[in-house]
Design a protein around this motif. Sequence first.
Motif, PDB file in Angstrom:
ATOM      1  N   ASN A  57       3.655  12.251  16.420  1.00 62.41           N
ATOM      2  CA  ASN A  57       2.677  12.341  17.500  1.00 62.41           C
ATOM      3  C   ASN A  57       1.846  11.069  17.686  1.00 62.41           C
ATOM      4  OD1 ASN A  57       2.666  15.299  18.582  1.00 62.41           O
ATOM      5  ND2 ASN A  57       3.011  15.418  16.377  1.00 62.41           N
ATOM      6  N   GLY A  58       2.247  10.012  16.987  1.00 64.05           N
ATOM      7  CA  GLY A  58       1.564   8.723  17.150  1.00 64.05           C
ATOM      8  C   GLY A  58       0.110   8.736  16.698  1.00 64.05           C
ATOM      9  N   ILE A  59      -0.186   9.562  15.686  1.00 64.66           N
ATOM     10  CA  ILE A  59      -1.569   9.632  15.184  1.00 64.66           C
ATOM     11  C   ILE A  59      -1.652   8.775  13.926  1.00 64.66           C
ATOM     12  CG2 ILE A  59      -3.370  11.176  14.281  1.00 64.66           C
ATOM     13  CD1 ILE A  59      -1.865  13.444  15.840  1.00 64.66           C
ATOM     14  N   PRO A  60      -2.572   7.825  13.875  1.00 61.51           N
ATOM     15  CA  PRO A  60      -2.678   6.981  12.671  1.00 61.51           C
ATOM     16  C   PRO A  60      -3.062   7.822  11.450  1.00 61.51           C
ATOM     17  CG  PRO A  60      -4.045   6.115  14.467  1.00 61.51           C
ATOM     18  CD  PRO A  60      -3.572   7.459  14.899  1.00 61.51           C
ATOM     19  N   LEU A  61      -2.454   7.488  10.317  1.00 60.51           N
ATOM     20  CA  LEU A  61      -2.713   8.214   9.067  1.00 60.51           C
ATOM     21  C   LEU A  61      -3.077   7.206   7.980  1.00 60.51           C
ATOM     22  CD1 LEU A  61      -2.530  10.686   7.109  1.00 60.51           C
ATOM     23  CD2 LEU A  61      -0.081  10.179   6.903  1.00 60.51           C
ATOM     24  N   ILE A  62      -4.219   7.435   7.345  1.00 56.18           N
ATOM     25  CA  ILE A  62      -4.615   6.626   6.185  1.00 56.18           C
ATOM     26  C   ILE A  62      -4.482   7.499   4.954  1.00 56.18           C
ATOM     27  CG2 ILE A  62      -6.521   5.429   5.040  1.00 56.18           C
ATOM     28  CD1 ILE A  62      -7.638   4.769   7.838  1.00 56.18           C
ATOM     29  N   GLU A  63      -3.687   7.039   3.985  1.00 55.09           N
ATOM     30  CA  GLU A  63      -3.572   7.768   2.713  1.00 55.09           C
ATOM     31  C   GLU A  63      -4.532   7.095   1.736  1.00 55.09           C
ATOM     32  OE1 GLU A  63       0.493   8.461   1.485  1.00 55.09           O
ATOM     33  OE2 GLU A  63       1.110   8.666   3.585  1.00 55.09           O
ATOM     34  N   ALA A  64      -5.632   7.777   1.467  1.00 55.67           N
ATOM     35  CA  ALA A  64      -6.710   7.183   0.671  1.00 55.67           C
ATOM     36  C   ALA A  64      -6.487   7.459  -0.815  1.00 55.67           C
ATOM     37  CB  ALA A  64      -8.050   7.741   1.142  1.00 55.67           C
ATOM     38  N   ARG A  65      -7.424   6.938  -1.614  1.00 53.06           N
ATOM     39  CA  ARG A  65      -7.317   7.136  -3.073  1.00 53.06           C
ATOM     40  C   ARG A  65      -7.478   8.603  -3.433  1.00 53.06           C
ATOM     41  NH1 ARG A  65     -12.025   2.944  -4.178  1.00 53.06           N
ATOM     42  NH2 ARG A  65     -11.045   1.092  -3.318  1.00 53.06           N
ATOM     43  N   GLU A  66      -6.816   8.993  -4.529  1.00 53.12           N
ATOM     44  CA  GLU A  66      -6.942  10.376  -5.005  1.00 53.12           C
ATOM     45  C   GLU A  66      -7.184  10.330  -6.510  1.00 53.12           C
ATOM     46  OE1 GLU A  66      -4.614  13.162  -2.074  1.00 53.12           O
ATOM     47  OE2 GLU A  66      -3.206  11.913  -3.179  1.00 53.12           O
ATOM     48  N   ASP A  67      -8.376  10.713  -6.908  1.00 52.55           N
ATOM     49  CA  ASP A  67      -8.747  10.611  -8.315  1.00 52.55           C
ATOM     50  C   ASP A  67      -8.578  11.980  -8.993  1.00 52.55           C
ATOM     51  OD1 ASP A  67      -9.887  10.180 -10.771  1.00 52.55           O
ATOM     52  OD2 ASP A  67     -11.518   8.929  -9.993  1.00 52.55           O
ATOM     53  N   TYR A  68      -7.389  12.194  -9.513  1.00 51.00           N
ATOM     54  CA  TYR A  68      -7.070  13.500 -10.135  1.00 51.00           C
ATOM     55  C   TYR A  68      -7.924  13.737 -11.388  1.00 51.00           C
ATOM     56  CZ  TYR A  68      -3.065  13.211  -7.052  1.00 51.00           C
ATOM     57  OH  TYR A  68      -2.277  13.095  -5.932  1.00 51.00           O
ATOM     58  N   ASP A  69      -8.186  12.665 -12.133  1.00 55.68           N
ATOM     59  CA  ASP A  69      -9.005  12.813 -13.346  1.00 55.68           C
ATOM     60  C   ASP A  69     -10.430  13.223 -12.987  1.00 55.68           C
ATOM     61  OD1 ASP A  69      -6.866  12.165 -14.875  1.00 55.68           O
ATOM     62  OD2 ASP A  69      -7.400  10.040 -15.085  1.00 55.68           O
ATOM     63  N   ALA A  70     -10.957  12.634 -11.904  1.00 55.48           N
ATOM     64  CA  ALA A  70     -12.321  12.987 -11.475  1.00 55.48           C
ATOM     65  C   ALA A  70     -12.378  14.463 -11.080  1.00 55.48           C
ATOM     66  CB  ALA A  70     -12.758  12.101 -10.317  1.00 55.48           C
ATOM     67  N   TRP A  71     -11.309  14.954 -10.442  1.00 52.54           N
ATOM     68  CA  TRP A  71     -11.283  16.384 -10.063  1.00 52.54           C
ATOM     69  C   TRP A  71     -11.285  17.250 -11.326  1.00 52.54           C
ATOM     70  CZ3 TRP A  71      -9.138  21.117 -10.425  1.00 52.54           C
ATOM     71  CH2 TRP A  71      -9.466  22.036  -9.429  1.00 52.54           C
TER      72      TRP A  71
END
Length: 194
Positions: A57-71
Amino acid sequence: MTRLLLHACCAPCSLEPVRMLEEEGFEPTICWTNPNIQPKDEHDRRLEELRRWTAANGIPLIEAREDYDAWERGVAPIGARDRERRCRACYGLRLAEAVRVACDEGFDHIATTLAVSPYQLFETCNDVLMRLATAQGLTPVIRDFRPWYPEATRRSRELGMYRQNYCGCRFSAAEAALDRIRLRDERKAAKLHA
Ligand code: SF4
């Protein structure tokens, strides 16, 4: 059009917020940061569906950081005892990262697709977004998308999207399974007494 960073929890929940925000004159860029989703296969499946839909659909996607340890450190210890506190911490972790991305990438407006699901804690989520965004000088775009959840369900089914049946963490998977058992038992009991 006004650029807006839209934190997204999954593709089905993005459908109606994107449509409605575009109708309002916003130009959404989607931001994925969901280290709460377990197990990893499930996380990857939801992300892959979002990648597929945004690309189509031509929508920009940013895959940001994911801090699993922080969760695990900040959210998991709360466990099943206090859902409000657990989800507040979880929203905080994810939305703080989305706010960081919005600042780094020059957005002034930020929103989240969490506001479409009646299963989320709407007031808590908005409160977290409001506090984090305003602290960084961003404008939080708070909308109640929940009345459009049935339409999101219909459209996502029509599009053949992958649809999960729990929020994301292991606690929510167990809670959703218990809810389904409870509802099944209630239906059985209602039939017996009919
Ligand atoms: S139920 Fe959902 S929002 Fe709450 S802690 Fe689990 S994944 Fe996060």
